[in-house]
Scaffold this active site. Sequence first.
Site, PDB file in Angstrom:
ATOM      1  N   HIS A  31      -5.912  -4.589   9.214  1.00 29.69           N
ATOM      2  CA  HIS A  31      -6.122  -5.015   7.833  1.00 29.69           C
ATOM      3  C   HIS A  31      -6.871  -3.875   7.146  1.00 29.69           C
ATOM      4  O   HIS A  31      -8.003  -3.548   7.528  1.00 29.69           O
ATOM      5  CB  HIS A  31      -6.931  -6.317   7.773  1.00 29.69           C
ATOM      6  CG  HIS A  31      -6.149  -7.498   8.277  1.00 29.69           C
ATOM      7  ND1 HIS A  31      -6.695  -8.504   9.038  1.00 29.69           N
ATOM      8  CD2 HIS A  31      -4.828  -7.799   8.121  1.00 29.69           C
ATOM      9  CE1 HIS A  31      -5.750  -9.394   9.319  1.00 29.69           C
ATOM     10  NE2 HIS A  31      -4.611  -8.999   8.784  1.00 29.69           N
ATOM     11  N   GLU A  34     -10.563  -3.873   6.235  1.00 27.86           N
ATOM     12  CA  GLU A  34     -11.533  -4.148   7.304  1.00 27.86           C
ATOM     13  C   GLU A  34     -11.747  -2.829   8.045  1.00 27.86           C
ATOM     14  O   GLU A  34     -10.993  -2.474   8.938  1.00 27.86           O
ATOM     15  CB  GLU A  34     -11.014  -5.262   8.211  1.00 27.86           C
ATOM     16  CG  GLU A  34     -10.837  -6.566   7.451  1.00 27.86           C
ATOM     17  CD  GLU A  34     -10.064  -7.639   8.212  1.00 27.86           C
ATOM     18  OE1 GLU A  34      -9.899  -7.506   9.442  1.00 27.86           O
ATOM     19  OE2 GLU A  34      -9.622  -8.598   7.566  1.00 27.86           O
ATOM     20  N   HIS A 140     -11.262  -6.124  13.871  1.00 28.09           N
ATOM     21  CA  HIS A 140     -11.202  -6.654  12.501  1.00 28.09           C
ATOM     22  C   HIS A 140     -12.614  -6.814  11.934  1.00 28.09           C
ATOM     23  O   HIS A 140     -13.600  -6.463  12.585  1.00 28.09           O
ATOM     24  CB  HIS A 140     -10.497  -8.016  12.498  1.00 28.09           C
ATOM     25  CG  HIS A 140      -9.026  -7.930  12.753  1.00 28.09           C
ATOM     26  ND1 HIS A 140      -8.079  -8.166  11.792  1.00 28.09           N
ATOM     27  CD2 HIS A 140      -8.337  -7.622  13.882  1.00 28.09           C
ATOM     28  CE1 HIS A 140      -6.867  -8.017  12.302  1.00 28.09           C
ATOM     29  NE2 HIS A 140      -6.991  -7.692  13.577  1.00 28.09           N
ATOM     30  N   GLU A 231     -13.900  -9.536  15.763  1.00 20.99           N
ATOM     31  CA  GLU A 231     -14.392  -9.534  14.380  1.00 20.99           C
ATOM     32  C   GLU A 231     -15.798  -8.958  14.434  1.00 20.99           C
ATOM     33  O   GLU A 231     -16.679  -9.516  15.086  1.00 20.99           O
ATOM     34  CB  GLU A 231     -14.412 -10.959  13.825  1.00 20.99           C
ATOM     35  CG  GLU A 231     -13.066 -11.668  13.866  1.00 20.99           C
ATOM     36  CD  GLU A 231     -12.124 -11.238  12.748  1.00 20.99           C
ATOM     37  OE1 GLU A 231     -12.580 -10.508  11.846  1.00 20.99           O
ATOM     38  OE2 GLU A 231     -10.948 -11.633  12.779  1.00 20.99           O
TER      39      GLU A 231
HETATM   40 ZN    ZN Z   1      -8.459  -8.851   9.904  1.00 23.63          ZN
END
Ligand code: ZN
Length: 396
Positions: A31, A34, A140, A231
């Site tokens: 992404h 990110e 991410h 994350e």
């Molecule tokens: Zn992501």
Amino acid sequence: MRRDLWVLILGRQPTERTIGTPNFKYVGNMHGNEVVGRVLLLQLIDYLLRGYGSDPLVTRLLATTRVHILPSMNPDGFESSGRDCMFSPGRFNKNSVDLNRNFPDAFSRPEGEGGEREAEVRAVMDWLASESFVLSANLHGGAVVASYPYDNSNGGSELQKGNSVSPDDDVFVHLAKTYSFTHGSMRKGDSCFDSQDFPDGITNGYKWYQLPGGMQDYNYVWSQCLEITLELSCCKFPPEKDLPGLWNLNRPALLAYMQQVHLGVKGQVLDWDGQPVQNAVVEVEGRRNLCPFRTDRHGEYYRLLLPGNYTFKVTFPGHHQLTETLSVPYGPDSSSALTHNFLLQRSTSSIPSLPPTTPCNTSQLWGPLEGYARAPRPLWTALLLALTSLYLLPGL
Ligand code: ZN
């Protein structure tokens, strides 16, 4: 405009595949907005190169592992990104597609007409088909948690108490906890004011939210590569001053996670005359993978397993089925999984020596496993920049 996705391979022999050396990978910035993973992976490359030959842990890691690092899977998204913590554009690629919804999915029909794949996704699928990866993580931002497969479910037997549980759930929980417990704060599970609490800093992907077409399920189901999603920051695009702190929080975890590539058992399946057997099915009793794990073109297999006793069943047409029970130690302590070769004996019956035509257990899935076969060559090419020597590359 055609662009390349750049991968750096680190290892004692980065340009060649050696039997018994597992392939590990990190993928960042899927992404585009990110960005923490992208910076951390560049920092990690620098750290590994500087540490090789001086830091015992790094030296041992690169001597026993081929490490592949793709810092940015979505360079177009990154370049279009704003700097807002949560609401910047840039998540999607140039075609406004979320790459983490664009992979073939075992549990639901692909999105869009005919399930077209974006160039970035096709490049990663080709990459997975060209190397036998064992372990991976996908970096991410926007939360602080380690999320593990499955991300999706079609309500079948995998769905248990709100989790979509894979046959290797125990290994995935261990892998996710390895990251969260060695990270500076992830295990607390409540780092971000606007997100839910995650016990031990981990979560089953589906339990958090259902996600079709994700990359981690694709890695696991089709490529027998165990991947989790990390994350790493509440803020997707933090200010520069936060980067040293984020590196310090994540550095031990990034290293500890890589060492887990040495869990379990590895080896070759060999024919009666010592020749490697490609496409032999290597199953572990009690773990019914949607697509059975198979040997690669070198006859190699890798099975990440926690310490314990496991019964292996090895099958290949025209040969007697082999059943052996192995006692598996904790491999990361010695930087090597247990090495065990399976020796097949030809069957005297007239079973044809052809590989099985059904690669996956399709009865549990929504339909034929679209995307299992090698994808068409992408317009983009995932370039593998292989170092001929670790010493050739200056600090990044
Ligand atoms: Zn992501």
